[in-house]
Write a protein that holds these residues in place. Structure first.
Motif, PDB file in Angstrom:
ATOM      1  N   THR A   1      55.461 -30.023   2.662  1.00  0.00           N
ATOM      2  CA  THR A   1      54.585 -30.117   1.493  1.00  0.00           C
ATOM      3  C   THR A   1      53.414 -31.078   1.722  1.00  0.00           C
ATOM      4  N   CYS A   2      53.174 -31.469   2.975  1.00  0.00           N
ATOM      5  CA  CYS A   2      52.164 -32.501   3.211  1.00  0.00           C
ATOM      6  C   CYS A   2      50.736 -31.976   3.005  1.00  0.00           C
TER       7      CYS A   2
ATOM      8  N   LEU B   1      48.085 -32.090   4.887  1.00  0.00           N
ATOM      9  CA  LEU B   1      47.443 -31.397   6.004  1.00  0.00           C
ATOM     10  C   LEU B   1      47.853 -29.923   6.054  1.00  0.00           C
ATOM     11  N   ARG B   2      49.144 -29.671   5.907  1.00  0.00           N
ATOM     12  CA  ARG B   2      49.624 -28.283   5.947  1.00  0.00           C
ATOM     13  C   ARG B   2      49.020 -27.495   4.789  1.00  0.00           C
ATOM     14  N   GLU B   3      49.021 -28.109   3.615  1.00  0.00           N
ATOM     15  CA  GLU B   3      48.447 -27.478   2.426  1.00  0.00           C
ATOM     16  C   GLU B   3      46.977 -27.117   2.682  1.00  0.00           C
ATOM     17  N   GLU B   4      46.249 -28.070   3.242  1.00  0.00           N
ATOM     18  CA  GLU B   4      44.829 -27.840   3.475  1.00  0.00           C
ATOM     19  C   GLU B   4      44.590 -26.724   4.486  1.00  0.00           C
ATOM     20  N   LEU B   5      45.322 -26.752   5.578  1.00  0.00           N
ATOM     21  CA  LEU B   5      45.105 -25.729   6.605  1.00  0.00           C
ATOM     22  C   LEU B   5      45.534 -24.352   6.124  1.00  0.00           C
ATOM     23  N   GLU B   6      46.531 -24.305   5.272  1.00  0.00           N
ATOM     24  CA  GLU B   6      47.009 -23.008   4.795  1.00  0.00           C
ATOM     25  C   GLU B   6      46.114 -22.417   3.717  1.00  0.00           C
ATOM     26  N   THR B   7      45.319 -23.242   3.065  1.00  0.00           N
ATOM     27  CA  THR B   7      44.538 -22.707   1.946  1.00  0.00           C
ATOM     28  C   THR B   7      43.035 -22.685   2.204  1.00  0.00           C
ATOM     29  N   THR B   8      42.575 -23.323   3.270  1.00  0.00           N
ATOM     30  CA  THR B   8      41.139 -23.420   3.477  1.00  0.00           C
ATOM     31  C   THR B   8      40.638 -22.394   4.482  1.00  0.00           C
ATOM     32  N   LYS B   9      39.535 -21.770   4.106  1.00  0.00           N
ATOM     33  CA  LYS B   9      38.850 -20.884   5.040  1.00  0.00           C
ATOM     34  C   LYS B   9      37.571 -21.598   5.454  1.00  0.00           C
ATOM     35  N   TYR B  10      37.266 -21.555   6.733  1.00  0.00           N
ATOM     36  CA  TYR B  10      36.037 -22.189   7.201  1.00  0.00           C
ATOM     37  C   TYR B  10      34.994 -21.118   7.493  1.00  0.00           C
ATOM     38  N   MET B  11      33.777 -21.381   7.075  1.00  0.00           N
ATOM     39  CA  MET B  11      32.685 -20.492   7.445  1.00  0.00           C
ATOM     40  C   MET B  11      31.810 -21.261   8.428  1.00  0.00           C
ATOM     41  N   PHE B  12      31.963 -20.921   9.689  1.00  0.00           N
ATOM     42  CA  PHE B  12      31.201 -21.612  10.727  1.00  0.00           C
ATOM     43  C   PHE B  12      29.846 -20.957  10.903  1.00  0.00           C
ATOM     44  N   PHE B  13      28.808 -21.738  10.852  1.00  0.00           N
ATOM     45  CA  PHE B  13      27.456 -21.269  11.148  1.00  0.00           C
ATOM     46  C   PHE B  13      27.148 -21.715  12.565  1.00  0.00           C
ATOM     47  N   VAL B  14      26.958 -20.734  13.424  1.00  0.00           N
ATOM     48  CA  VAL B  14      26.891 -21.013  14.848  1.00  0.00           C
ATOM     49  C   VAL B  14      25.451 -21.173  15.326  1.00  0.00           C
TER      50      VAL B  14
END
Length: 459
Positions: free
Chosen positions: A331-332, A334-347
DNA sequence: GCATGATCATGC
DNA sequence: GCATGATCATGC
């Protein structure tokens, strides 16, 4: 109105409105229920069903109120820093039956049957307060047919179902989609179910409206909404279509050309993120716009060097040593954040000495990486702090730590992150070697080498 | 050239 | 003054 019978839509509305301003205690008193007999096992939702509406929890495959076809959801929100409001939780919907859900189209799916009309009751969650004292403050009948987000929600559902059809139910992640997601549901990761097109058991998951989506709804309906700018203005395009149009328009232009086009003359470090806001024609930071907030998409700019190398790792906010050892992996944060966040990378890739905008990459960390490498790193960090085993040795005044380094883990590592080395947080256990009771702020980083793998297609 | 420790720059 | 995203400096 006699409770316990079949309600129609208007009656449900009247009862819902009658609950506003009341706590669970108030409702129980009205029903002459002895408060001592109540526990919170089924959650506030079940108590509300039972004592406000006088119905028993029904067979889960149909909405709570039949034949009205309305599902009841009782959900918390909270106040966060700066007085803003936020959903406290994602809105968990029905458990996905992988064996059945793919057989019908969206409008005939089990998801649709169960959730197309939801009576929402919001209560204000406050810390250190008994659940019976939380006050119900707002209600709304949410009809998906009429939602401005229905197109996106259907896209999300289709994406989830396509993964089931590909035999990849075990790879589902909450960050895969925009508003409608899938969250793990069950006591632990060993709660698995069979899936139709693969022998691999998949973790049990439920449909959910993401926390970020619920937060925007809370702000819209309860407060704090006025200043949120929309990306989609006067267009029938879906978010994806709109994003693709923007990308196509600017792809291949150099940083210089874009600066000229947008009349930006600046030496700011964040010049690339200024450029992307202008590409989307928004005045706010792109991350603060409605669609990015609702879907929990974090835009990031990435620079690729001419050699194909990505120099810098990606940092997270620094963590408090105290908080890490109070958490557990499942329930930490970091795990919560990685499981729920999508990153939009502008390259932005360097070519002939100039950075050229090459397009975007939507990405979220695969479950398999979160549950292996990231978990190992997190657990080691936890133990290092718990055992006061921070410093390994000191050489030339520099302290070498036992935190997980970049070469030790394929995905992520721990490194300092503060104003300088004197910018510290308290240690829960004093460091064995140095006796230090506080230590330079640290944070989790995603390895630059791992990130490079995400952008192979740009090389 | 890369890994690691350290620090900068900006916005609120 | 701090949080956060971004970047620098140095030794192996």
């Amino acid at each position: 109105m006699k409770k316990g019978r079949l309600y129609n839509r208007q009656e449900i509305e009247v009862i819902s409105k009658s609950a506003i301003g009341k706590t669970m205690n108030d409702i129980l008193k009205e029903e002459l229920v002895s408060i001592g007999d109540i526990d919170n096992k089924g959650g506030l939702g079940q108590l509300i069903e039972q004592y406000l509406f006088g119905i028993q929890t029904n067979n889960e495959s149909e909405p709570d109120f039949m034949p009205a076809g309305i599902e009841l959801k009782v959900t918390p929100y909270k106040k966060i820093k700066g007085g803003k409001l936020s959903a406290k939780e994602r809105l968990v919907l029905n458990i996905i039956n992988y064996m059945e859900e793919w057989k019908n189209d969206f409008r005939h799916s089990h998801f649709w049957m169960k959730n197309n009309t939801i009576q929402l009751l919001w209560y204000l969650w406050e810390p250190n307060k008994d659940f019976k004292d939380f006050k119900i403050t707002h209600e709304k009948l949410m009809e998906l047919v009429q939602s401005e987000d229905i197109k996106q929600i259907e896209n999300d559902w289709n994406y989830i179902v396509s993964k089931i059809k590909e035999g990849k139910a075990h790879e589902l992640s909450e960050a895969d989609t925009m508003y409608l997601g899938t969250c793990t549901k069950g006591v632990n990761s060993s709660s698995t179910r069979e899936q139709p097109f693969s022998d691999i058991k998949a973790m049990q998951r439920a449909f959910c409206f993401k926390n970020s989506y619920m937060t925007q709804m809370v702000r819209k309906i309860i407060g704090d909404y006025s200043d949120v700018e929309k990306v989609l203005k006067g267009t029938n395009n879906t978010f994806n279509e709109y994003v693709n149009n923007v990308i196509e328009k600017y792809k291949g232009k150099t940083q210089k050309e874009l600066m000229k086009e947008f009349s930006i003359d600046s030496k700011a470090k964040n010049i690339n993120s200024m450029l992307i806001s202008r590409m989307f024609n928004v005045t706010s930071k792109l991350a603060d716009t409605e669609e990015f907030q609702k879907a929990n998409i974090i835009p990031k700019t990435i620079r690729i060097e001419e050699s194909g190398r990505i120099k810098e790792s990606i940092s997270f906010p620094s963590f408090k040593f105290n908080e890490i050892i109070e958490q557990e992996w499942e329930t930490c944060d970091l795990r919560e954040e990685l499981e729920t966040t999508k990153y939009m990378f502008f390259v932005f890739k360097k070519e002939k000495g100039e950075y050229v905008f090459k397009g975007i990459k939507l990405w979220n960390m695969p479950e398999t990486d979160i549950e292996t490498s990231v978990m190992e790193m997190w657990k080691k960090t936890y133990n290092t702090i718990l055992n006061g085993n921070i410093v390994r040795y000191i050489k030339d005044g520099k302290r070498k730590t036992n935190f997980v380094g970049m070469s030790e883990n394929e995905v992520c590592h721990v490194r300092p992150h503060g104003r300088d080395s004197r910018d510290t947080f308290k240690l829960p256990v004093a460091d064995k070697l140095t006796g230090a009771t506080e230590y330079t702020k640290q944070c989790f980083w995603i390895n630059s080498n791992y990130i490079k793998g995400i952008f192979e297609e740009f090389n």
